[in-house]
Design a protein around this motif. Structure first.
Motif, PDB file in Angstrom:
ATOM      1  N   GLU A 269      95.630  63.565 -18.019  1.00 13.66           N
ATOM      2  CA  GLU A 269      96.470  65.070 -19.114  1.00 13.66           C
ATOM      3  C   GLU A 269      97.345  65.686 -17.846  1.00 13.66           C
ATOM      4  OE1 GLU A 269      92.787  66.040 -21.684  1.00 13.66           O
ATOM      5  OE2 GLU A 269      92.651  66.974 -19.864  1.00 13.66           O
TER       6      GLU A 269
ATOM      7  N   GLN B 260      99.175  62.589 -28.141  1.00 12.65           N
ATOM      8  CA  GLN B 260      97.789  63.587 -28.701  1.00 12.65           C
ATOM      9  C   GLN B 260      97.157  64.076 -26.949  1.00 12.65           C
ATOM     10  OE1 GLN B 260      95.750  60.081 -30.046  1.00 12.65           O
ATOM     11  NE2 GLN B 260      96.340  61.279 -32.609  1.00 12.65           N
TER      12      GLN B 260
ATOM     13  N   SER C 262      99.413  67.138 -25.699  1.00 12.47           N
ATOM     14  CA  SER C 262      98.990  68.403 -26.579  1.00 12.47           C
ATOM     15  C   SER C 262      97.606  68.735 -26.787  1.00 12.47           C
ATOM     16  CB  SER C 262      98.644  67.588 -28.582  1.00 12.47           C
ATOM     17  OG  SER C 262      98.596  68.616 -29.442  1.00 12.47           O
ATOM     18  N   ARG C 263      96.456  68.585 -26.040  1.00 14.14           N
ATOM     19  CA  ARG C 263      94.956  68.534 -25.951  1.00 14.14           C
ATOM     20  C   ARG C 263      94.817  69.427 -24.765  1.00 14.14           C
ATOM     21  NH1 ARG C 263      92.798  63.276 -25.947  1.00 14.14           N
ATOM     22  NH2 ARG C 263      92.813  63.278 -23.678  1.00 14.14           N
TER      23      ARG C 263
ATOM     24  N   LYS D 160      96.780  73.079 -25.327  1.00 14.53           N
ATOM     25  CA  LYS D 160      95.603  73.405 -25.826  1.00 14.53           C
ATOM     26  C   LYS D 160      94.246  74.047 -24.361  1.00 14.53           C
ATOM     27  CE  LYS D 160      95.880  71.842 -30.277  1.00 14.53           C
ATOM     28  NZ  LYS D 160      95.243  70.633 -30.960  1.00 14.53           N
ATOM     29  N   ARG D 161      93.678  72.803 -23.741  1.00 22.07           N
ATOM     30  CA  ARG D 161      93.032  72.958 -23.190  1.00 22.07           C
ATOM     31  C   ARG D 161      93.716  74.238 -21.932  1.00 22.07           C
ATOM     32  NH1 ARG D 161      90.981  68.377 -19.713  1.00 22.07           N
ATOM     33  NH2 ARG D 161      89.274  70.518 -18.747  1.00 22.07           N
TER      34      ARG D 161
END
Length: 289
Positions: free
Chosen positions: A121, A151, A154-155, A158-159
């Motif tokens: 990430e 993805q 994107s995750r 958000k976190r």
């Protein structure tokens, strides 16, 4: 006969800030970032770059791959780290020894948010969001498809949005006014003035890394934080000097002539200090001396 083409000194000087910028954002420490810079330079000096059409992109990829390899061991070190972990301060003002790429992604709040991400990430967020590396190329580094990498990014966004709730958008002049008022109250030992400058839910985080005395837990609340700060100041005789690091005005702390701390601040929309992040670990300050 084909002549080998390698990087020259001028090209390296041009691209070095980008290489360091990738590594620092991914790893959070100056020492680890400098190791990646050295490794990248050695690889570039030995490689045949005749077929490389975009040298900057090639160097970013090399630095990212090496940083990604280090992230796993770095996370293991974090788990055994004594007390809270904070990113090493990076001088970005007149004290900066070298050119540094400055944007929001090197701010203390952002680096702490990145610390909560997995290595995948973190890589996807930094490379695409800061350095515009396509998801296809990032996916090659982490063994994922471009769609899967998108993805992951994107995750991660958000976190990060869940923890980066402070919008420190004051002008440089206004921020300095707030911090000057804090400095005066701190050095005068004025508890009431200090409390008034702090948000009721302010957090105070100290990173000693087990090398010096520091709180092992994050301290919460204006009164508790103010009393803790003044207790340390009275006992040790700390003094502040304004310094720009991680893209904003902050303070270095001195005991006599010795640099002993680097304090980063976050400030809310009403001009109240919401976070104080004090790096005391001498290993994270040595490059500033």
């Amino acid at each position: 006969m084909t002549t080998m083409t390698s990087i020259d000194a001028e090209e390296w000087r041009e691209h070095r800030p980008v290489v360091f910028g990738v590594a620092y954002r991914l790893l959070g420490t100056v020492a680890d970032a400098e190791d990646v810079v050295q490794d990248t330079w050695l690889k570039a000096a030995r490689a045949d770059l005749a077929e490389v059409r975009d040298l900057r992109a090639w160097l970013v990829t090399v630095a990212a791959r090496r940083s990604y390899d280090l992230l796993t061991s770095a996370r293991a070190r974090r788990e055994s780290y004594v007390g809270p972990w904070l990113p090493a301060p990076l001088a970005t003002g007149p004290d900066a020894a070298e050119p540094v790429l400055v944007d929001d992604s090197i701010g203390t709040t952002m680096l702490l948010a990145l610390e909560n991400l997995t290595p995948e990430e973190r890589l996807a967020t930094v490379l695409n969001g800061v350095f515009d590396v396509p998801y296809t190329e990032i996916g090659e580094l982490i063994g994922k498809s471009a769609a899967a990498t998108r993805q992951i990014a994107s995750r991660a966004r958000k976190r990060m949005a869940e923890v980066t709730t402070v919008h420190d958008e004051h002008s440089t002049v206004e921020r300095r006014r707030i911090l000057d008022a804090f400095k005066a109250a701190y050095e005068d030992g004025d508890l009431a003035r200090l409390v008034a400058l702090l948000h009721p839910d302010v957090v105070y985080t100290t990173d000693g890394g087990g090398k010096v005395n520091a709180a092992r837990r994050i301290i919460h609340g204006a009164d508790h934080v103010a009393r803790t700060l003044l207790g340390v100041s009275v006992k040790l005789g700390d003094r502040y000097r304004e310094a720009e690091f991680n893209g904003t005005a902050n303070f270095y702390g001195f005991r006599g002539d010795a640099l002993t701390s680097a304090d980063a601040f976050t400030v809310d929309d009403e001009g109240r200090i919401t976070g104080i992040y004090r790096v005391l670990n001498p290993d994270k300050l040595s490059h500033l001396a």
